[in-house]
Design an enzyme around this catalytic site. Structure first.
Site, PDB file in Angstrom:
ATOM      1  N   CYS A  67       0.641  -1.577   0.172  1.00  0.00           N
ATOM      2  CA  CYS A  67       0.211  -0.407  -0.053  1.00  0.00           C
ATOM      3  C   CYS A  67       0.904   1.148  -0.415  1.00  0.00           C
ATOM      4  O   CYS A  67       0.670   2.631  -0.214  1.00  0.00           O
ATOM      5  CB  CYS A  67      -0.784   0.469   1.027  1.00  0.00           C
ATOM      6  SG  CYS A  67      -0.413  -0.183   2.908  1.00  0.00           S
ATOM      7  N   CYS A 119      -3.612  -2.494  -0.432  1.00  0.00           N
ATOM      8  CA  CYS A 119      -1.993  -3.107  -0.232  1.00  0.00           C
ATOM      9  C   CYS A 119      -2.576  -4.328  -1.343  1.00  0.00           C
ATOM     10  O   CYS A 119      -1.228  -5.470  -0.947  1.00  0.00           O
ATOM     11  CB  CYS A 119      -2.922  -4.477   0.903  1.00  0.00           C
ATOM     12  SG  CYS A 119      -3.133  -2.578   2.261  1.00  0.00           S
ATOM     13  N   LYS A 135      -5.436  -9.032  11.566  1.00  0.00           N
ATOM     14  CA  LYS A 135      -5.504  -7.339  11.393  1.00  0.00           C
ATOM     15  C   LYS A 135      -6.949  -6.569  11.458  1.00  0.00           C
ATOM     16  O   LYS A 135      -7.340  -6.606  10.277  1.00  0.00           O
ATOM     17  CB  LYS A 135      -3.932  -6.999  10.376  1.00  0.00           C
ATOM     18  CG  LYS A 135      -4.584  -5.251  10.194  1.00  0.00           C
ATOM     19  CD  LYS A 135      -3.554  -5.476   9.980  1.00  0.00           C
ATOM     20  CE  LYS A 135      -3.692  -3.344   8.486  1.00  0.00           C
ATOM     21  NZ  LYS A 135      -2.184  -3.331   7.199  1.00  0.00           N
ATOM     22  N   ARG A 148      -1.300   6.580   7.410  1.00  0.00           N
ATOM     23  CA  ARG A 148      -1.823   7.122   6.092  1.00  0.00           C
ATOM     24  C   ARG A 148      -1.313   8.072   5.404  1.00  0.00           C
ATOM     25  O   ARG A 148      -0.906   8.163   4.476  1.00  0.00           O
ATOM     26  CB  ARG A 148      -3.563   5.988   6.169  1.00  0.00           C
ATOM     27  CG  ARG A 148      -3.948   5.501   5.842  1.00  0.00           C
ATOM     28  CD  ARG A 148      -5.272   4.856   5.656  1.00  0.00           C
ATOM     29  NE  ARG A 148      -4.801   2.832   5.906  1.00  0.00           N
ATOM     30  CZ  ARG A 148      -6.500   2.637   6.115  1.00  0.00           C
ATOM     31  NH1 ARG A 148      -7.534   3.199   5.793  1.00  0.00           N
ATOM     32  NH2 ARG A 148      -6.373   1.301   6.711  1.00  0.00           N
ATOM     33  N   ARG A 152     -10.366  -0.552   3.037  1.00  0.00           N
ATOM     34  CA  ARG A 152      -9.340  -2.198   3.092  1.00  0.00           C
ATOM     35  C   ARG A 152     -10.633  -3.492   3.737  1.00  0.00           C
ATOM     36  O   ARG A 152      -9.874  -4.409   4.393  1.00  0.00           O
ATOM     37  CB  ARG A 152      -9.050  -2.357   3.721  1.00  0.00           C
ATOM     38  CG  ARG A 152      -7.562  -1.002   3.551  1.00  0.00           C
ATOM     39  CD  ARG A 152      -6.459  -0.800   3.816  1.00  0.00           C
ATOM     40  NE  ARG A 152      -5.317   0.066   4.002  1.00  0.00           N
ATOM     41  CZ  ARG A 152      -5.367   0.445   2.680  1.00  0.00           C
ATOM     42  NH1 ARG A 152      -4.708  -0.011   2.005  1.00  0.00           N
ATOM     43  NH2 ARG A 152      -4.032   1.293   3.306  1.00  0.00           N
ATOM     44  N   GLU A 197      -7.637 -17.255  12.234  1.00  0.00           N
ATOM     45  CA  GLU A 197      -6.636 -16.382  11.364  1.00  0.00           C
ATOM     46  C   GLU A 197      -5.366 -16.225  12.063  1.00  0.00           C
ATOM     47  O   GLU A 197      -4.272 -16.340  11.184  1.00  0.00           O
ATOM     48  CB  GLU A 197      -7.091 -14.672  11.411  1.00  0.00           C
ATOM     49  CG  GLU A 197      -8.178 -13.829  10.283  1.00  0.00           C
ATOM     50  CD  GLU A 197      -7.467 -14.063   8.552  1.00  0.00           C
ATOM     51  OE1 GLU A 197      -6.401 -14.622   8.230  1.00  0.00           O
ATOM     52  OE2 GLU A 197      -7.692 -13.552   7.787  1.00  0.00           O
ATOM     53  N   LYS A 206      -3.627  -5.788  15.607  1.00  0.00           N
ATOM     54  CA  LYS A 206      -3.996  -4.432  15.493  1.00  0.00           C
ATOM     55  C   LYS A 206      -5.207  -4.128  15.170  1.00  0.00           C
ATOM     56  O   LYS A 206      -5.885  -5.263  13.980  1.00  0.00           O
ATOM     57  CB  LYS A 206      -2.402  -4.718  14.162  1.00  0.00           C
ATOM     58  CG  LYS A 206      -2.686  -3.432  14.070  1.00  0.00           C
ATOM     59  CD  LYS A 206      -1.981  -3.167  12.349  1.00  0.00           C
ATOM     60  CE  LYS A 206      -1.873  -2.232  12.102  1.00  0.00           C
ATOM     61  NZ  LYS A 206      -1.262  -1.897  10.470  1.00  0.00           N
TER      62      LYS A 206
HETATM   63  C1  PBG Z   1       0.414  -1.412   5.302  1.00  0.00           C
HETATM   64  C2  PBG Z   1       0.215  -1.051   7.459  1.00  0.00           C
HETATM   65  C3  PBG Z   1      -0.999  -0.422   7.785  1.00  0.00           C
HETATM   66  C4  PBG Z   1      -0.350   0.125   9.331  1.00  0.00           C
HETATM   67  C5  PBG Z   1       1.030  -1.197   9.543  1.00  0.00           C
HETATM   68  N1  PBG Z   1       1.142  -1.553   8.310  1.00  0.00           N
HETATM   69  C6  PBG Z   1      -1.814   1.131   7.231  1.00  0.00           C
HETATM   70  C7  PBG Z   1      -3.039  -0.029   6.537  1.00  0.00           C
HETATM   71  O1  PBG Z   1      -3.211  -1.157   6.543  1.00  0.00           O
HETATM   72  O2  PBG Z   1      -3.543   1.409   6.595  1.00  0.00           O
HETATM   73  C8  PBG Z   1      -1.218   1.180  10.346  1.00  0.00           C
HETATM   74  C9  PBG Z   1      -0.068   1.523  11.433  1.00  0.00           C
HETATM   75  C10 PBG Z   1      -1.143   2.361  12.452  1.00  0.00           C
HETATM   76  O3  PBG Z   1      -1.398   2.939  11.704  1.00  0.00           O
HETATM   77  O4  PBG Z   1       0.078   2.694  13.070  1.00  0.00           O
HETATM   78  N2  PBG Z   1      -1.061  -2.205   4.894  1.00  0.00           N
END
Ligand code: PBG
Length: 322
Positions: free
Chosen positions: A121, A129, A194, A204, A216, A232, A247
């Site tokens: 991404c 992504c 996630k 972002r 997403r 998962e 996360k």
């Molecule tokens: C990449 C990614 C993201 C984050 C970590 N790796 C952003 C997303 O999925 O949009 C977010 C980390 C954060 O908010 O501190 N895919």
């Protein structure tokens, strides 16, 4: 009044509280995320993330010096390239921004753990992504590019690769490509549970990775689900993940708890950008005590069951708990 139980006895002094304290955050638990940009002499604060910076290579290396001095075991690297395209080719180019950063970092700081976030991404012009076809994010085609990126980070010196894309089967593909090329000791930390979360907003901005269309939700998880998170995590472990992750962290302490009780592999939690920035913003307004709130949040994440905590507060925490 006669009472048999007086729990307050154990809270009577700091010495007593220390003695009975059940959870403590150690600097060894922390991972510090960093954003690397092209150019030289750049240390530019990200407006929505006070205290977090875009760093060019020179400042990135200086930052590693500080991280090492603070005793933080590792850094999680995100690249913010100048050039983006449909297929995110900077993510797997030998001279991509992260590949260069890894080579320099490995040369200068061989003891620091270098973790490369693996995702397209930050590198795709559309901000998704994976690869797009007919407005759909294609799974298997994306996995190929993601595994290719992971391999190129391993070749450049990453100790751990951390796929954050949420495509199905990517851990297996990464493990198989790494093994085939002789990187048997490169570990995989999978962003397993996630969620599609509003708390990634400031990231972002930082990574310039807001999706140009849609969201997403066809690949990141629905925040209403926990059974799905367990599924998962299990899949990622079966596919070869060495460390699994939940996360964001604060709104998902139940998921952290559940995953930590069910599985034996080390569990990481990511205290994400929005969670960080909320505390920062409130503190800047004088509405909350920054140190108190950040320590409380981090301790809660540990108490819930995470061994590894990825946090933008890592350097400050290292200082506070010294
Ligand atoms: C990449 C990614 C993201 C984050 C970590 N790796 C952003 C997303 O999925 O949009 C977010 C980390 C954060 O908010 O501190 N895919």
């Amino acid at each position: 009044m006669e009472l048999n139980h007086r729990p307050r006895r154990l809270r009577i002094s700091e010495g007593m509280r220390r003695l009975v304290r059940e959870t403590s955050v150690s600097v060894s638990d922390l991972i510090y995320p960093l954003f690397i940009v092209e150019g030289r002499g750049i240390k530019r604060e990200i407006p929505s993330m006070p205290g977090v910076f875009h760093l060019s290579m020179d400042y990135f290396l200086r930052e590693l010096e500080e991280v090492q001095k603070a005793g933080i075991p590792g850094v999680l690297l995100f690249g913010v390239p100048d050039q983006k395209d449909e297929l995110g080719s900077e993510a797997y180019s030998e001279n991509g921004i992260i590949q260069r950063a890894l080579r320099e970092a490995k040369k200068n700081y061989p003891e620091l753990l270098l973790i490369a976030d693996v995702c397209l991404c930050e590198y795709t012009s559309h901000g998704h992504c994976g690869m797009i076809s007919n407005s759909m994010v294609m799974n298997d085609e994306s996995v190929e590019l993601i595994a290719k990126s992971a391999l190129s980070y391993a070749q450049a010196g990453a100790d751990i690769v951390a796929p954050s894309d949420m495509m199905d089967g990517r851990v297996k593909a990464i493990r198989s490509d790494l093994d085939k090329e002789g990187f048997k000791d490169t570990a995989i930390m999978a962003y397993s549970a996630k969620y599609a979360s509003s708390f990634y907003g400031p990231f972002r901005d930082a990574a310039h990775s807001k999706p140009a269309f849609g969201d997403r939700k066809t690949y990141q998880m629905d925040y209403a689900n926990i059974n799905e998170a367990i599924r998962e995590v299990r899949l990622d472990i079966e596919e070869g993940a060495d460390i699994v992750m939940v996360k964001p962290a604060m709104a998902y302490l139940d998921v952290i708890r559940e995953a930590s009780q069910r599985f034996e592999v080390p569990l990481a939690a990511y205290h994400v950008s929005g969670e960080y920035s909320m505390i920062k913003a409130a503190a800047q307004n004088g509405w909350i005590d920054e140190r108190g709130a950040a320590m409380e949040a981090t301790t809660a994440i540990k108490r819930a069951g995470a061994k590894i905590i990825i946090t933008y507060f890592a350097k400050q925490i290292a200082e506070w708990i010294k």
